[in-house]
Design a protein around this motif. Structure first.
Motif, PDB file in Angstrom:
ATOM      1  N   ASP A  52       3.261 -10.429   8.006  1.00 17.74           N
ATOM      2  CA  ASP A  52       2.450 -10.109   6.720  1.00 17.74           C
ATOM      3  C   ASP A  52       0.819 -10.035   6.898  1.00 17.74           C
ATOM      4  O   ASP A  52       0.285  -8.959   6.224  1.00 17.74           O
ATOM      5  CB  ASP A  52       2.540 -11.295   5.664  1.00 17.74           C
ATOM      6  CG  ASP A  52       3.902 -11.498   5.001  1.00 17.74           C
ATOM      7  OD1 ASP A  52       4.721 -10.512   4.919  1.00 17.74           O
ATOM      8  OD2 ASP A  52       4.114 -12.509   4.463  1.00 17.74           O
ATOM      9  N   ALA A  53       0.418 -10.658   7.821  1.00 17.02           N
ATOM     10  CA  ALA A  53      -0.961 -10.211   8.197  1.00 17.02           C
ATOM     11  C   ALA A  53      -1.262  -8.949   8.710  1.00 17.02           C
ATOM     12  O   ALA A  53      -2.155  -8.186   8.548  1.00 17.02           O
ATOM     13  CB  ALA A  53      -1.616 -11.469   8.930  1.00 17.02           C
ATOM     14  N   LEU A  54      -0.096  -8.732   9.660  1.00 18.25           N
ATOM     15  CA  LEU A  54      -0.315  -7.453  10.370  1.00 18.25           C
ATOM     16  C   LEU A  54      -0.148  -6.126   9.486  1.00 18.25           C
ATOM     17  O   LEU A  54      -0.874  -5.050   9.425  1.00 18.25           O
ATOM     18  CB  LEU A  54       0.868  -7.399  11.392  1.00 18.25           C
ATOM     19  CG  LEU A  54       0.678  -8.319  12.701  1.00 18.25           C
ATOM     20  CD1 LEU A  54       1.749  -8.178  13.601  1.00 18.25           C
ATOM     21  CD2 LEU A  54      -0.790  -7.979  13.511  1.00 18.25           C
ATOM     22  N   ASN A  55       0.825  -6.428   8.549  1.00 21.16           N
ATOM     23  CA  ASN A  55       1.140  -5.552   7.192  1.00 21.16           C
ATOM     24  C   ASN A  55      -0.103  -5.339   6.546  1.00 21.16           C
ATOM     25  O   ASN A  55      -0.407  -4.279   6.044  1.00 21.16           O
ATOM     26  CB  ASN A  55       2.358  -5.840   6.481  1.00 21.16           C
ATOM     27  CG  ASN A  55       3.404  -5.520   6.993  1.00 21.16           C
ATOM     28  OD1 ASN A  55       3.637  -4.395   7.709  1.00 21.16           O
ATOM     29  ND2 ASN A  55       4.504  -6.353   6.955  1.00 21.16           N
ATOM     30  N   ALA A  56      -0.947  -6.193   6.334  1.00 20.32           N
ATOM     31  CA  ALA A  56      -2.014  -6.147   5.466  1.00 20.32           C
ATOM     32  C   ALA A  56      -3.200  -5.208   6.128  1.00 20.32           C
ATOM     33  O   ALA A  56      -3.862  -4.450   5.652  1.00 20.32           O
ATOM     34  CB  ALA A  56      -2.472  -7.503   5.072  1.00 20.32           C
TER      35      ALA A  56
END
Length: 791
Positions: A52-56
């Motif tokens: 999720d952090a990487l996608n953000a």
């Protein structure tokens, strides 16, 4: 004694022992499963959190690149549109504009304007002025339309601009747009080169914002898979393909496309953000040993506690089984084998559960599930035997009234008695079921192959059922008459499924209700067609609100002062059916809940019209009346909604009149009066519409903050000819005057009616004598044409 003890502790004979053993073993298995699940869940949670952090980050980088490129392209296109007509007149001022844009936006390395021959006529800092750029790709593409290109090494500008301090070659991204003269002909290309360092800055800022300060890598690939940017990566990444980077198992990877409006379909860039998987999962490895020890301990404790409390938990089941066994023994089962089976608690409970699964608890008839099963089998047998049957849906009339007046216990007695009466039909081989509430099903098979004969036999069975249900029924020592409505659907005469047959029976039952209850109706296709038309009409109405609604205005006039306002009436202009009568769609809107958006549209239209009239001296005094349904007015947020509309539109509330019908008083009069008082405080006036057609109490009328009574047109229509109508009208006028209320009569069509009403003291009128409902432009034209408004 020993045998009795062994029977109690044996898992083959005792539910208690069986349950205790299963619970003990389940505790151990569940504890071990919990251990592995928590490990997997933690790892999965960390992976998901990291992804999720990487996608953000990927999404932020993609969004920033897209927005920046779009802004640069818009700036270049706007400059091209601005300088096009001036190109031949003032080339020096064009360069001033370019220099100003470059100073304001640091992403620009160079901006230039080339003519149709490819010669640069104006450029920032004078760089490349007079140089032939016709061979550059951006020039050829720019002549055809707006351009946003992939980055490339500097060619012509390499000699004119300083090299980056890190020794890397200059890289630019091209943005261009055609320049057109006042006639729309292309006369050149306006192009800009963007510093590629700008992309590096966008990526660095997005990475720095990340709360988890772990090492992440960012790669950007072109549409052909060529790496355009490698941020925080190893040199070996430049040699790997985009697909290999995406599928690398040693990394958690997030990708995002940079989708731009220009060129068509986007640039095709792919932003790849990744983090080393071992780094992301490091906390899992640290707590794994602790989790194993902890969950193993929890598993052992759970197994121990389950074993200790199993006896207490299963006690109600054992008592139920003992009661069932006692009942079986008292019944005196003759066969020893049957007696031995009855001693098995599990078999006794299984029999009880089987009965609950297939029968209605209250009446003992089959339940819905079992009846559907029987119906499916009947359909299959009918297809083989080429015979037809019938399904009767029996619904007790006014059962809810009995429940509400005599109580649910009396209702249960009624259901039991009705089931017993219907059991008479079992003599002819019918299958009975209670499917819930006050509804029963009767399934009859093998009624014949001739459909007319089947119709007759099914109708005779329905008549017999109606006769059985007429009672009287003794409920608590009191005789009670029974009535029912029955829907009949044939079984096996076509390819209908069980659900379709049941639906047909329900439609037929509803038809019997419509015809006056206490009768039977046979399904025919017209019932389904009517339902289909209703559904189509409802769907059309959902589409119509508010796009196909039209506001019409009918004048309201005073005998002395002339035109005082109008009533806003809603009309539905269907694209195919034309104007649909409000008598058709208003009741449907109230039934489906669409009356809320419809009423809001009407009120908003009235407020907007009042605001438009406020600045017109000849119309600013007019009052608009709006009908409000009881469902609308009872809505909790209605007062706030009206206040919000008044504030939003700027309408004068003293020019707004809400017309309520007497049906609004059917429930919670105190709350209705409070709402009216709150709206009255805003300046809104109230009229009680269709007065005389309802049954409102004079006490309620006295409490309501009304301003006006409206005499229903049903009384006005024959007021000249019918003495009863004249008496009612005269009484309503006298009542209104006595309460200090204005009285207006609707449906006034003739001078004779107007004169009689005036003689009774009513001086306000609405009807065809003063004008039909008209669209706003025709209504305003009528105002100008007939300024006197006196008949």
């Amino acid at each position: 004694m020993i045998n009795r003890f062994l029977n109690r502790v044996s898992p083959f004979r005792s539910v208690r022992a069986r349950f205790s053993a299963v619970m003990g073993g389940s505790g151990i298995v569940l504890g071990l499963a919990l251990t592995f699940f928590m490990q997997w869940h933690l790892e999965e949670g960390l992976s998901n959190s990291a992804r999720d952090a990487l996608n953000a980050v990927a999404d932020e980088i993609s969004h920033e690149l897209k927005e920046d490129l779009a802004n640069r392209q818009r700036e270049v296109s706007l400059m091209a549109a601005m300088v096009g007509p001036q190109h031949a007149l003032d080339p020096d001022s064009i360069q001033d504009v370019m220099d100003g844009l470059k100073r304001r936006e640091g992403a620009y390395a160079w901006i230039g304007l080339a003519d149709l021959r490819g010669r640069v006529g104006a450029a920032t800092g004078g760089i490349l002025r007079g140089v032939d750029v016709s061979a550059r790709p951006w020039y050829a593409a720019g002549l055809r339309g707006p351009v946003v290109g992939d980055p490339h090494d500097a060619v012509l500008l390499a000699r004119s601009l300083p090299a980056p301090p890190d020794g890397e070659p200059l890289r630019f991204l091209d943005v261009a747009s055609p320049v057109k003269n006042g006639r729309g002909a292309v006369i050149g290309v306006l192009a800009a080169h963007l510093h590629w360092d700008w992309v590096h800055q966008v990526v660095a800022e997005a990475v720095d914002k990340r709360l988890k300060k772990a090492h992440i890598e960012v790669l950007i690939a072109s549409s052909t898979g060529e790496w355009l940017l490698l941020f925080n990566t190893h040199d070996t990444s430049a040699k790997a393909s985009l697909e290999a980077v995406r599928l690398d198992p040693e990394y958690l990877v997030a990708t995002q496309q940079v989708v731009t409006a220009i060129p068509s379909g986007g640039l095709g860039w792919t932003v790849v953000v990744r983090e080393d998987a071992a780094s992301a999962h490091a906390p899992v490895y640290q707590v794994r040993k602790l989790m194993l020890a902890f969950t193993a301990l929890v598993a052992v404790l759970f197994a121990l506690v389950s074993w200790l409390v199993a006896g207490r938990l299963v006690r109600p089941i054992v008592e139920l089984a003992d009661a069932a066994k006692s009942h079986t023994q008292q019944a005196g089962a003759a066969a020893g084998h049957r007696r031995r089976k009855a001693l098995d608690e599990t078999l006794v409970l299984g029999a009880a559960m089987d009965r609950l699964a297939h029968h209605d608890r209250l009446t003992g008839l089959f339940n819905r599930g079992e009846l559907i099963h029987q119906l499916n089998q009947a359909i299959e047998r009918a297809a083989v035997r080429h015979t037809a049957g019938a399904l009767l849906l029996v619904n007790l009339d006014n059962f809810s009234v009995l429940n509400n007046t005599r109580g649910h216990e009396a209702g249960d007695q009624m259901l039991i008695a009705a089931a017993e009466h219907l059991r008479q039909l079992e003599r002819s081989g019918a299958v009975l079921a209670r499917i819930g509430g006050d509804e029963f099903l009767v399934l009859a098979e093998n009624l014949g192959s001739d459909l007319r004969h089947v119709h007759d036999r099914a109708s005779a069975m329905a008549a017999d059922a109606l006769a059985q249900l007429r009672g009287p029924f003794m409920l608590g020592g009191v005789a009670c008459e029974g009535r029912a409505s029955i829907g009949i659907a044939l079984v096996g005469n076509d390819d209908a499924t069980a659900d379709e047959v049941l639906q047909r029976a329900e439609l037929a039952m509803l038809e019997a209700k419509k015809r006056g209850k206490a009768q039977a109706a046979m399904f025919d296709q017209s019932m389904r067609d009517a339902l289909h038309l209703r559904v189509q009409f409802e769907n059309a109405l959902r589409v119509a609100v508010p796009g196909q609604l039209v506001a019409y205005y009918q004048p309201q006039a005073d005998l002395v002062t002339g035109l005082v306002g109008a009533e806003l009436l809603v009309r539905w202009k269907h694209p195919e059916m034309g104007m649909v009568s409000p008598d058709l769609f208003i009741p449907l809107a109230e039934e489906t809940g669409l009356i809320h958006p419809l009423g809001r549209w009407v009120l908003e239209t009235a407020c907007l019209q009042l605001r438009a009239w406020a600045d017109e001296p000849t119309r600013c005094h007019l009052v608009l009346a709006v009908n409000v349904s009881a469902k609308e007015f009872r809505e909790p947020g209605y007062v706030q909604g009206v206040r919000s509309l008044l504030e939003t539109t700027g309408a004068n509330p003293q020019r707004l009149k809400l017309e309520l019908t007497e049906s609004v008083l059917a429930e919670d009069v105190d709350e209705i009066v409070v709402k009216m008082q709150r709206l009255k405080a805003l300046g809104i006036s109230f009229s009680l519409d269709d007065f005389g057609t309802g049954f409102s109490s004079l006490g309620y009328l006295k409490r309501m903050p009304l301003d006006q009574l409206k005499i229903d047109q049903s009384f006005v229509r024959d007021v000249v000819l019918n003495a009863s109508d004249a008496s009612i009208v005269r009484a309503v006028i006298a009542l209104g005057q006595g309460l200090g209320l204005q009285v207006i009569a609707e449906g006034v069509e003739t001078v004779e009616q107007r004169d009689m009403l005036a003689g009774y003291g009513c001086t306000s009128y609405q009807g065809y004598l003063y004008g039909r409902p008209l669209p706003i432009h025709e209504f305003e034209a009528m105002i100008e044409k007939e300024k006197g408004w006196r008949r």
